[in-house]
Design a protein around this motif. Structure first.
Motif, mmCIF file in Angstrom:
data_model
loop_
_atom_site.group_PDB
_atom_site.id
_atom_site.type_symbol
_atom_site.label_atom_id
_atom_site.label_comp_id
_atom_site.label_asym_id
_atom_site.label_seq_id
_atom_site.Cartn_x
_atom_site.Cartn_y
_atom_site.Cartn_z
ATOM 1 N N ALA A 327 0.827 -1.352 -0.045
ATOM 2 C CA ALA A 327 -0.066 -0.043 0.109
ATOM 3 C C ALA A 327 0.917 1.120 0.033
ATOM 4 O O ALA A 327 0.583 2.336 -0.741
ATOM 5 C CB ALA A 327 -0.827 -0.019 1.336
ATOM 6 N N ALA A 328 1.862 1.187 0.575
ATOM 7 C CA ALA A 328 2.886 2.458 0.720
ATOM 8 C C ALA A 328 3.295 2.663 -0.750
ATOM 9 O O ALA A 328 3.526 3.841 -1.101
ATOM 10 C CB ALA A 328 3.901 2.159 1.836
ATOM 11 N N ILE A 329 3.928 1.623 -1.229
ATOM 12 C CA ILE A 329 4.410 1.811 -2.587
ATOM 13 C C ILE A 329 3.520 2.284 -3.599
ATOM 14 O O ILE A 329 3.534 3.394 -4.193
ATOM 15 C CB ILE A 329 5.242 0.561 -3.185
ATOM 16 C CG1 ILE A 329 6.210 0.028 -2.266
ATOM 17 C CG2 ILE A 329 5.353 0.532 -4.676
ATOM 18 C CD1 ILE A 329 6.434 -1.334 -2.600
ATOM 19 N N THR A 330 2.227 1.848 -3.548
ATOM 20 C CA THR A 330 1.414 2.201 -4.475
ATOM 21 C C THR A 330 0.775 3.675 -4.018
ATOM 22 O O THR A 330 0.461 4.411 -5.226
ATOM 23 C CB THR A 330 0.052 1.313 -4.481
ATOM 24 O OG1 THR A 330 -0.315 1.043 -3.267
ATOM 25 C CG2 THR A 330 0.382 0.003 -5.436
ATOM 26 N N HIS A 331 0.618 3.826 -2.940
ATOM 27 C CA HIS A 331 0.186 5.388 -2.475
ATOM 28 C C HIS A 331 1.291 6.342 -2.870
ATOM 29 O O HIS A 331 0.827 7.368 -3.184
ATOM 30 C CB HIS A 331 -0.134 5.074 -0.890
ATOM 31 C CG HIS A 331 -0.770 6.503 -0.338
ATOM 32 N ND1 HIS A 331 -1.889 7.120 -0.965
ATOM 33 C CD2 HIS A 331 -0.306 7.246 0.516
ATOM 34 C CE1 HIS A 331 -2.040 8.149 -0.376
ATOM 35 N NE2 HIS A 331 -1.113 8.505 0.660
ATOM 36 N N ALA A 339 -5.022 3.969 -1.607
ATOM 37 C CA ALA A 339 -5.202 4.514 -0.339
ATOM 38 C C ALA A 339 -3.883 4.417 0.560
ATOM 39 O O ALA A 339 -3.267 3.490 0.293
ATOM 40 C CB ALA A 339 -6.403 3.570 0.462
ATOM 41 N N PRO A 340 -3.461 4.903 1.475
ATOM 42 C CA PRO A 340 -2.296 4.951 2.419
ATOM 43 C C PRO A 340 -2.484 3.451 3.107
ATOM 44 O O PRO A 340 -3.661 3.111 3.258
ATOM 45 C CB PRO A 340 -2.639 6.095 3.321
ATOM 46 C CG PRO A 340 -3.997 6.479 3.311
ATOM 47 C CD PRO A 340 -4.735 6.067 1.967
ATOM 48 N N PRO A 341 -1.337 3.115 3.634
ATOM 49 C CA PRO A 341 -1.071 1.827 4.148
ATOM 50 C C PRO A 341 -1.836 1.467 5.507
ATOM 51 O O PRO A 341 -2.796 0.637 5.305
ATOM 52 C CB PRO A 341 0.195 1.635 4.694
ATOM 53 C CG PRO A 341 1.156 2.859 3.875
ATOM 54 C CD PRO A 341 0.066 3.944 3.442
ATOM 55 N N LEU A 342 -2.385 2.365 6.300
ATOM 56 C CA LEU A 342 -2.752 2.344 7.367
ATOM 57 C C LEU A 342 -4.368 1.952 7.244
ATOM 58 O O LEU A 342 -5.129 1.118 7.954
ATOM 59 C CB LEU A 342 -2.953 3.567 8.474
ATOM 60 C CG LEU A 342 -3.175 3.291 10.002
ATOM 61 C CD1 LEU A 342 -2.204 2.165 10.529
ATOM 62 C CD2 LEU A 342 -3.011 4.328 10.634
ATOM 63 N N PHE A 343 -4.765 2.704 6.149
ATOM 64 C CA PHE A 343 -6.314 2.444 5.642
ATOM 65 C C PHE A 343 -6.525 0.921 5.348
ATOM 66 O O PHE A 343 -7.468 0.311 5.786
ATOM 67 C CB PHE A 343 -6.742 3.350 4.548
ATOM 68 C CG PHE A 343 -8.082 3.363 4.108
ATOM 69 C CD1 PHE A 343 -9.101 3.985 4.713
ATOM 70 C CD2 PHE A 343 -8.285 2.379 3.203
ATOM 71 C CE1 PHE A 343 -10.511 3.886 4.331
ATOM 72 C CE2 PHE A 343 -9.603 2.416 2.484
ATOM 73 C CZ PHE A 343 -10.677 3.056 3.288
ATOM 74 N N HIS A 344 -5.573 0.660 4.430
ATOM 75 C CA HIS A 344 -5.652 -0.843 4.153
ATOM 76 C C HIS A 344 -5.544 -1.656 5.102
ATOM 77 O O HIS A 344 -6.204 -3.006 5.186
ATOM 78 C CB HIS A 344 -4.432 -1.136 2.947
ATOM 79 C CG HIS A 344 -4.898 -0.957 1.539
ATOM 80 N ND1 HIS A 344 -5.902 -1.507 1.005
ATOM 81 C CD2 HIS A 344 -4.661 0.044 0.779
ATOM 82 C CE1 HIS A 344 -6.232 -0.825 -0.416
ATOM 83 N NE2 HIS A 344 -5.332 -0.186 -0.402
#
Lengths: 431, 233
Positions: A327-331, A339-344
């Motif tokens: 998620a961090a990479i794609t965000h 979406a950001p990592p924490l959301f996922h």
């Protein structure tokens, strides 16, 4: 989460140390009652062949004396020393159930009586089906060990509130019957029963399984009104409902809304998913499955399991960390869309999956590196489905897919034995 | 006469092509989304099976051993083409819903298997009966499987289909307690249904065998204890 103490062959050394007597194959027709020539061939072939499992089970059908066993009961153990643990199947199962209770309670608080009905139906019917199938297979009925209760509870927590009762019962039937009983019961199931039930229902009843209710107590003020598609506050909505009722217009029974992850399919900033805050996700103030809404309750239960030593950190941490990294990479690449990592990590079923379902003893790898591999695989598949797949959520598919490679992972990640080469290749099972 | 009866009846239960020999899985799994499709596929296969069995049996003396499989395939393909064209002319809707699976009858294991294992070694009459029995067994299985999947997965019972008219009852329409289980007309449902059918059949067979064995044991026991039947030492 299910047990494997007696069933899962932890056969580190059984084959090599000659302790294979413990894993003796029980041929189908060895007792003197069926001492026909047929029976003898069955017995001798059962002993002779290394695939004693299949030979004995298929031949035992033909000998027609012995009650047919799907797989011979066996206990493959490692060489001594052994440590006797105080845990039992029942103790572990009921502990896990206790750890799930907070999340279930939040679900009932959020979605009301309908959620309680779903949970009660799945749990009750799972217990009934378990007893029924054990009776049919001529086994001892062992529903008091809590494994069926746990399966039913987990299944119910994976369904939306207000799922029709018929569908709940079918889910339990599939979870207990198709995913567990036909493989030989607890300890033999290759796939997580509750998740199998859930995925079956998702494919069989796509409409009922994706009708998500609004939480009863929700914070629909400010920008979040837009998320729920409301022009007014909740109270106004309720007033309107009464009005409609008096005008003999069909009254509104239930208000439904998209889950954060299905809203995410429109994009992170473009859609309405960003209106759901992390606080909402932690408290469970959002539509979703009964058991997945509150991250805090799930983390609490998971933490207790970790501290009590019933699960290890490997699978949950690897699972969630992989999701976070992807998620961090794609965000980072496209913050408008992803979406950001924490959301996922907090949205959807990632937490309940990582702590309570991917860690099932029977269907997850045994050794530390295998567990990490398993968790990474789960996280990757989940993120691939969430970001580019057709379904908004992929945790259940990911765990089931990784379940199918668990035996393979177990084969290749055996720890080095003292005094042996570093890695001597995949070793044969001690059966 | 009793042999003829056996050859005819074996396809229904004892050597049922789908449930026991587990042949012809491709049409069994793919087209049984409704009872009518199953019936249509079964009858089409049966016609080809009977035709090819008879012709293969007729020419079994003149086919060189080395080229027998191509020869069978040519014979089967002829009948498949006939069935394909007749269906297209007479029952266009069925033809459309069965689609590719009609031409695929050419490589159906049941037909090639019967030609190789039975028709090439037996007389014309027996081959005819074998083909008819196997074909009917296949048809009945496909029909029942299709009906099972249609009732569970689509919630309908089809009374009859004629040209464009389909008369069927909807079982769980409206706000009833039961819901249709969509998965049963999807590919996984085909495997579930087939598995359930084979399991039920095996249960019945095992039970029957056990009862037979018990009866036999009883007779043996009686003959052993009866003094009149004891052999003099």
């Amino acid at each position: 989460m299910a047990e494997a103490h007696k069933d899962k062959p932890t056969d580190n050394t059984a084959g090599e140390t000659g302790a294979s007597a413990a894993g003796a194959v029980r041929p189908g027709a060895a007792d003197e009652g069926a001492a026909s020539s047929q029976g003898r061939t069955a017995a001798s072939q059962g002993r002779k062949s290394d695939q004693g499992r299949t030979a004995a089970s298929s031949l035992s059908n033909s000998s027609a004396k012995e009650p047919t066993l799907l797989m011979p009961e066996k206990l493959a153990i490692s060489s001594s020393p052994h440590v006797h643990g105080p845990d039992s199947i029942a103790k572990i199962m009921w502990t896990v159930i206790a750890c799930l209770v907070p999340a279930a309670a939040v679900g009932i608080y959020r979605f009301g009586l309908d959620a309680a009905v779903v949970l009660a139906t799945t749990t009750g019917s799972a217990i009934v089906f378990e007893a029924l199938f054990q009776k049919m297979a001529g086994k001892e009925v062992s529903v008091s060990d809590g494994s069926a209760t746990l399966t039913g509870l987990l299944l119910g927590m994976n369904l939306p509130a207000g799922t029709p009762i018929f569908i709940c019962v079918v889910g339990s039937l599939v979870a207990v019957g198709l995913a567990k009983a036909v493989f030989g019961g607890l300890g033999y199931n290759p796939f997580n029963p509750a998740l199998t039930g859930r995925v079956f229902l998702l494919i069989a009843f796509p409409v009922a399984m994706t009708t998500w209710r609004l939480p009863q107590q929700m914070n629909a003020h400010g920008p979040k009104k837009q998320y729920y598609g409301m022009s007014t506050t909740w109270r106004d909505q309720a007033g309107k409902r009464l009005e409609q009722k008096h005008r003999n217009v069909k009254k509104v029974d239930v208000v439904t809304a998209a889950t954060p992850l299905s809203a995410l399919k429109e994009g992170w900033k473009k859609g309405t998913a960003a209106l759901i805050t992390h606080t909402d996700l932690l408290q469970g103030d959002r539509p979703g499955s009964i058991g997945e809404v509150s991250a805090i309750a799930l983390l609490l239960g998971g933490l207790v399991l970790l501290l009590m030593g019933y699960i290890t950190w490997h699978i949950p941490v690897a699972f969630l960390a992989t999701m976070g990294v992807v998620a961090a990479i794609t965000h980072g690449i496209n913050p408008q869309r992803y979406a950001p990592p924490l959301f996922h990590v907090l949205a959807g079923g990632a937490l309940i999956g990582a702590f309570f379902m991917a860690t099932d003893y029977v269907t997850s790898p045994t050794y530390p590196w295998g567990k990490i591999l398993f968790g990474v695989g789960c996280g990757l598949i989940t993120m691939i489905i969430r970001l580019w797949g057709g379904y908004p959520e992929g945790v259940s598919f990911a765990i089931l897919l990784m379940n199918s490679v668990t035996p393979l992972i177990d084969r290749f990640t055996r720890p080095r034995k003292y005094g042996l080469k570093l890695w001597s290749g995949p070793q044969e099972d001690a059966s | 006469m009793s042999r003829a009866r056996d050859e005819f009846l074996k396809g229904f239960w004892k050597e049922n092509p789908t449930m026991v020999l587990v042949l012809g899985m491709c049409p069994t799994l793919a087209v049984t989304t409704s009872a009518f499709n199953g019936l249509g596929m079964g009858i089409a296969t049966m016609v080809v099976l009977v035709g090819s069995n008879v012709v293969v049996s007729l020419i079994r003396g003149i086919i060189p051993k080395k080229v027998r499989i191509p020869a069978y395939v040519v014979v089967i393909a002829t009948f498949v083409t006939l069935v394909d064209m007749s269906l297209e002319a007479g029952m266009y809707n069925l033809h459309r819903s069965l689609g590719l699976f009609i031409p695929l009858i050419v490589v159906n294991c049941i037909i090639l298997g019967r030609a190789e294992a039975f028709a090439s070694k037996n007389s014309v009459g027996m081959s005819f009966l074998d083909g008819l029995g196997m074909g009917l067994g296949f048809t009945v299985t496909l029909f029942v499987l299709g009906a099972f999947r249609e009732i569970l997965g689509n919630g309908t019972v089809t009374a009859f289909v004629y040209q464009d008219t389909i008369v069927q009852w909807h079982l769980y329409s409206g706000a009833g307690v039961l819901h249709k289980t969509l998965v049963f007309i999807l590919p996984p449902g085909a495997f579930f249904s087939l598995g359930i059918f084979v399991a039920v059949m095996n249960v019945i067979k095992t039970r029957r065998k056990r009862l037979d064995q018990e009866a036999l044991d009883k007779v043996n026991e009686a003959s052993r204890t009866a003094p009149s039947l004891q052999q003099p030492a």
